[in-house]
Design a protein around this motif. Structure first.
Motif, PDB file in Angstrom:
ATOM      1  N   LYS A 133       0.787  -1.228   0.000  1.00 16.30           N
ATOM      2  CA  LYS A 133       0.000   0.000   0.000  1.00 16.30           C
ATOM      3  C   LYS A 133       0.828   1.292   0.000  1.00 16.30           C
ATOM      4  CE  LYS A 133      -3.917   0.153   2.245  1.00 16.30           C
ATOM      5  NZ  LYS A 133      -4.945   0.029   1.186  1.00 16.30           N
ATOM      6  N   ILE A 134       2.087   1.192   0.431  1.00 20.65           N
ATOM      7  CA  ILE A 134       2.953   2.379   0.464  1.00 20.65           C
ATOM      8  C   ILE A 134       4.044   2.196  -0.585  1.00 20.65           C
ATOM      9  CG2 ILE A 134       4.487   3.798   1.866  1.00 20.65           C
ATOM     10  CD1 ILE A 134       2.931   2.912   4.317  1.00 20.65           C
ATOM     11  N   GLY A 183      14.420   9.807   7.125  1.00 20.14           N
ATOM     12  CA  GLY A 183      13.123   9.720   6.465  1.00 20.14           C
ATOM     13  C   GLY A 183      12.018  10.326   7.312  1.00 20.14           C
ATOM     14  N   GLN A 184      10.781   9.867   7.077  1.00 19.48           N
ATOM     15  CA  GLN A 184       9.599  10.372   7.769  1.00 19.48           C
ATOM     16  C   GLN A 184       9.213   9.434   8.911  1.00 19.48           C
ATOM     17  OE1 GLN A 184       7.537  13.282   7.300  1.00 19.48           O
ATOM     18  NE2 GLN A 184       6.805  12.496   9.255  1.00 19.48           N
ATOM     19  N   VAL A 185       8.945  10.011  10.069  1.00 26.08           N
ATOM     20  CA  VAL A 185       8.592   9.237  11.260  1.00 26.08           C
ATOM     21  C   VAL A 185       7.105   9.399  11.548  1.00 26.08           C
ATOM     22  CG1 VAL A 185       9.006   8.891  13.723  1.00 26.08           C
ATOM     23  CG2 VAL A 185      10.907   9.538  12.212  1.00 26.08           C
ATOM     24  N   TYR A 186       6.460   8.274  11.853  1.00 24.29           N
ATOM     25  CA  TYR A 186       5.057   8.257  12.275  1.00 24.29           C
ATOM     26  C   TYR A 186       4.969   7.544  13.621  1.00 24.29           C
ATOM     27  CZ  TYR A 186       4.238   9.277   7.329  1.00 24.29           C
ATOM     28  OH  TYR A 186       4.260   9.839   6.080  1.00 24.29           O
ATOM     29  N   VAL A 187       4.224   8.108  14.539  1.00 27.19           N
ATOM     30  CA  VAL A 187       4.018   7.489  15.843  1.00 27.19           C
ATOM     31  C   VAL A 187       2.599   6.924  15.882  1.00 27.19           C
ATOM     32  CG1 VAL A 187       3.962   7.837  18.342  1.00 27.19           C
ATOM     33  CG2 VAL A 187       5.651   9.047  16.939  1.00 27.19           C
ATOM     34  N   VAL A 188       2.484   5.666  16.276  1.00 26.25           N
ATOM     35  CA  VAL A 188       1.205   4.963  16.245  1.00 26.25           C
ATOM     36  C   VAL A 188       0.925   4.328  17.596  1.00 26.25           C
ATOM     37  CG1 VAL A 188      -0.072   3.021  15.235  1.00 26.25           C
ATOM     38  CG2 VAL A 188       1.340   4.480  13.770  1.00 26.25           C
ATOM     39  N   ARG A 189      -0.275   4.546  18.107  1.00 28.56           N
ATOM     40  CA  ARG A 189      -0.707   3.827  19.311  1.00 28.56           C
ATOM     41  C   ARG A 189      -1.660   2.715  18.891  1.00 28.56           C
ATOM     42  NH1 ARG A 189      -3.514   5.952  25.012  1.00 28.56           N
ATOM     43  NH2 ARG A 189      -3.248   3.942  26.082  1.00 28.56           N
ATOM     44  N   ILE A 190      -1.301   1.486  19.220  1.00 28.14           N
ATOM     45  CA  ILE A 190      -2.074   0.299  18.849  1.00 28.14           C
ATOM     46  C   ILE A 190      -3.113   0.015  19.934  1.00 28.14           C
ATOM     47  CG2 ILE A 190      -1.925  -2.167  18.320  1.00 28.14           C
ATOM     48  CD1 ILE A 190       1.017  -1.679  17.549  1.00 28.14           C
ATOM     49  N   ASN A 218       7.184  17.837  15.002  1.00 25.49           N
ATOM     50  CA  ASN A 218       6.541  18.061  13.703  1.00 25.49           C
ATOM     51  C   ASN A 218       6.356  16.753  12.937  1.00 25.49           C
ATOM     52  OD1 ASN A 218       5.321  19.660  11.723  1.00 25.49           O
ATOM     53  ND2 ASN A 218       7.245  19.927  10.607  1.00 25.49           N
ATOM     54  N   ILE A 219       5.834  15.750  13.632  1.00 23.67           N
ATOM     55  CA  ILE A 219       5.522  14.464  13.016  1.00 23.67           C
ATOM     56  C   ILE A 219       4.109  14.061  13.421  1.00 23.67           C
ATOM     57  CG2 ILE A 219       7.934  13.684  12.919  1.00 23.67           C
ATOM     58  CD1 ILE A 219       7.377  12.006  15.430  1.00 23.67           C
ATOM     59  N   PRO A 220       3.444  13.203  12.639  1.00 28.44           N
ATOM     60  CA  PRO A 220       2.067  12.827  12.959  1.00 28.44           C
ATOM     61  C   PRO A 220       1.969  11.754  14.045  1.00 28.44           C
ATOM     62  CG  PRO A 220       2.726  11.839  10.888  1.00 28.44           C
ATOM     63  CD  PRO A 220       3.866  12.721  11.314  1.00 28.44           C
ATOM     64  N   TYR A 221       0.849  11.788  14.753  1.00 29.75           N
ATOM     65  CA  TYR A 221       0.523  10.782  15.769  1.00 29.75           C
ATOM     66  C   TYR A 221      -0.831  10.194  15.432  1.00 29.75           C
ATOM     67  CZ  TYR A 221      -0.806   8.883  20.387  1.00 29.75           C
ATOM     68  OH  TYR A 221      -1.210   8.070  21.419  1.00 29.75           O
ATOM     69  N   PHE A 222      -0.865   8.882  15.194  1.00 30.53           N
ATOM     70  CA  PHE A 222      -2.103   8.188  14.885  1.00 30.53           C
ATOM     71  C   PHE A 222      -2.503   7.333  16.086  1.00 30.53           C
ATOM     72  CE2 PHE A 222      -0.184   8.081  10.391  1.00 30.53           C
ATOM     73  CZ  PHE A 222      -0.698   9.347  10.086  1.00 30.53           C
ATOM     74  N   ASP A 223      -3.600   7.703  16.708  1.00 36.59           N
ATOM     75  CA  ASP A 223      -4.100   6.969  17.870  1.00 36.59           C
ATOM     76  C   ASP A 223      -5.322   6.157  17.454  1.00 36.59           C
ATOM     77  OD1 ASP A 223      -4.914   6.049  20.361  1.00 36.59           O
ATOM     78  OD2 ASP A 223      -5.946   7.918  20.848  1.00 36.59           O
ATOM     79  N   PHE A 224      -5.190   4.825  17.475  1.00 35.65           N
ATOM     80  CA  PHE A 224      -6.276   3.944  17.060  1.00 35.65           C
ATOM     81  C   PHE A 224      -7.035   3.339  18.243  1.00 35.65           C
ATOM     82  CE2 PHE A 224      -3.480   4.056  13.384  1.00 35.65           C
ATOM     83  CZ  PHE A 224      -4.353   4.067  12.309  1.00 35.65           C
ATOM     84  N   THR A 241      -3.115  -3.022   9.826  1.00 37.04           N
ATOM     85  CA  THR A 241      -1.951  -2.517   9.091  1.00 37.04           C
ATOM     86  C   THR A 241      -2.380  -1.730   7.861  1.00 37.04           C
ATOM     87  OG1 THR A 241      -0.642  -4.419   9.837  1.00 37.04           O
ATOM     88  CG2 THR A 241       0.217  -3.170   7.973  1.00 37.04           C
ATOM     89  N   ALA A 242      -3.399  -2.211   7.173  1.00 39.94           N
ATOM     90  CA  ALA A 242      -3.916  -1.490   6.011  1.00 39.94           C
ATOM     91  C   ALA A 242      -4.435  -0.112   6.415  1.00 39.94           C
ATOM     92  CB  ALA A 242      -5.017  -2.303   5.336  1.00 39.94           C
ATOM     93  N   GLU A 243      -5.037  -0.013   7.597  1.00 38.73           N
ATOM     94  CA  GLU A 243      -5.541   1.277   8.076  1.00 38.73           C
ATOM     95  C   GLU A 243      -4.389   2.234   8.414  1.00 38.73           C
ATOM     96  OE1 GLU A 243      -8.071   0.113  11.283  1.00 38.73           O
ATOM     97  OE2 GLU A 243      -9.743  -0.381   9.967  1.00 38.73           O
ATOM     98  N   ILE A 244      -3.309   1.694   8.948  1.00 38.45           N
ATOM     99  CA  ILE A 244      -2.123   2.527   9.182  1.00 38.45           C
ATOM    100  C   ILE A 244      -1.592   3.056   7.855  1.00 38.45           C
ATOM    101  CG2 ILE A 244       0.281   2.535   9.945  1.00 38.45           C
ATOM    102  CD1 ILE A 244      -0.459   0.503  12.068  1.00 38.45           C
ATOM    103  N   ALA A 245      -1.491   2.165   6.871  1.00 39.96           N
ATOM    104  CA  ALA A 245      -0.997   2.576   5.552  1.00 39.96           C
ATOM    105  C   ALA A 245      -1.884   3.658   4.946  1.00 39.96           C
ATOM    106  CB  ALA A 245      -0.923   1.364   4.626  1.00 39.96           C
ATOM    107  N   ASP A 246      -3.190   3.493   5.091  1.00 44.60           N
ATOM    108  CA  ASP A 246      -4.114   4.508   4.568  1.00 44.60           C
ATOM    109  C   ASP A 246      -3.899   5.854   5.266  1.00 44.60           C
ATOM    110  OD1 ASP A 246      -5.232   2.670   2.843  1.00 44.60           O
ATOM    111  OD2 ASP A 246      -6.933   2.198   4.146  1.00 44.60           O
ATOM    112  N   SER A 247      -3.653   5.816   6.567  1.00 46.94           N
ATOM    113  CA  SER A 247      -3.409   7.056   7.322  1.00 46.94           C
ATOM    114  C   SER A 247      -2.124   7.727   6.862  1.00 46.94           C
ATOM    115  CB  SER A 247      -3.351   6.753   8.824  1.00 46.94           C
ATOM    116  OG  SER A 247      -4.585   6.258   9.306  1.00 46.94           O
ATOM    117  N   ILE A 248      -1.091   6.915   6.624  1.00 52.39           N
ATOM    118  CA  ILE A 248       0.181   7.460   6.147  1.00 52.39           C
ATOM    119  C   ILE A 248       0.019   8.070   4.758  1.00 52.39           C
ATOM    120  CG2 ILE A 248       2.496   6.809   5.351  1.00 52.39           C
ATOM    121  CD1 ILE A 248       2.577   4.800   7.690  1.00 52.39           C
TER     122      ILE A 248
END
Length: 308
Positions: free
Chosen positions: A63-64, A227-234, A263-269, A293-300
């Motif tokens: 997906k990415i 590169g680009q950093v993304y922070v994700v809470r599972i 200055n990086i995104p935080y995705f809280d699921f 995982t597909a939802e994380i990819a979509d968010s990115i």
């Protein structure tokens, strides 16, 4: 003396040869960590066992675009955020990496430490993690890992090789830990109850650690140069999320403050915890992991699209 050396060599050479042959059978059945030390990576996932099971690199790859992911998450004891994990990342990453994507999974537990720990040198992983003694992360077979961290007979490597069937905890070449367990309701309730009790007891001895938060920020700073950093809470089950929210009610705010400064995104699921199945209340079931995982990819991808 010369005769002694000749006799010793006579016995040692075949034994060493046997070890080399047996070591070549090390694979995804060996243990839950071995394959993390058999290849370098560019884009990867960091975290604990929740991350190792919930994020499937092959789904991200689909997906990415222009990325090949590796899941470099071990478990809460071996890879909480700290200096040891950061140094391991510096060894794991390909030196010429640029324009990569890094997913740092977070929760209260991998940013906590025992309440009596006040110095980096006293963090518990310094004594128990395989990261503490490894120099090579791109050898296959990795005899250094087997010698230092595989505490079983090497004949077991041959006996349990994956060509005879995957184990119930199978570590893929890309670092995804695929767990296959009985998902009958009665069995699931028992495992979940045991995990809930574990975290209730665990929380009593732990506190969010300034040491870990400091190392977490340093990890972000290092990876941002690559590169680009993304922070994700599972998310986890309702019962586990309740314990986490009681343990550190403002955890999301702490993460939002850090990611805003960096200055990086935080995705809280965690608000979607009911959307997934869990093997024990804490770890996501493998079929749910692919959806997640597909939802994380979509968010990115959505975040990247906004930047254009």
């Amino acid at each position: 003396m010369k005769r002694f050396l000749i006799k010793t060599a006579f016995w040692m050479v075949p034994l060493i040869g046997l070890q080399l042959i047996l070591g070549a059978f090390a694979d995804g059945n060996t243990d839950d960590n071995y394959r993390h030390f058999t290849s370098q990576a560019t884009s990867f996932i960091m975290g604990d066992s929740r991350g190792s099971q919930a994020i499937v690199p092959s789904v991200l790859n689909e997906k990415i675009k222009h990325q090949k992911f590796d899941n470099f998450s071990l478990n809460i004891s071996h890879s909480p955020y700290g200096p040891l994990y950061l140094e391991a990342v510096k060894k794991k990453i390909k030196p010429d990496t640029k324009e990569a994507v890094f997913i740092l999974t977070v929760g209260p537990w991998n940013l906590s430490a025992p309440k009596n720990v006040s110095a980096m040198k006293d963090l518990p992983e310094n004594e128990i993690s395989p990261l503490k003694n490894m120099n090579f992360y791109n050898l296959n077979p990795n005899y250094e890992y087997l010698i230092k961290n595989f505490n079983h007979s090497w004949f077991q490597l041959f006996r349990d090789r994956e060509s005879q069937g995957k184990s119930n905890t199978y570590l893929h070449e890309d670092g995804w830990l695929e767990v296959t367990v009985d998902m009958k309701e009665s069995v699931l309730r028992k495992r979940t109850a045991e995990k809930v009790e574990f975290y209730k007891l665990f929380a009593k001895d732990q506190a969010i650690s300034p040491l870990r938060l400091q190392s977490f920020e340093k990890t972000i700073d290092f990876l941002k140069t690559k590169g680009q950093v993304y922070v994700v809470r599972i998310p986890a089950s309702k019962e586990i999320m309740k314990i986490e929210n009681q343990y550190r009610p403002n955890f999301n705010q702490v993460m939002q403050d850090i990611t805003r400064r960096k200055n990086i995104p935080y995705f809280d699921f965690t608000g979607k915890f009911n959307a997934y199945q869990y093997t024990d209340g804490n770890h996501m079931y493998k079929e749910s992991s692919k959806i997640f995982t597909a939802e994380i990819a979509d968010s990115i991808n959505a975040y990247k699209a906004k930047l254009k």
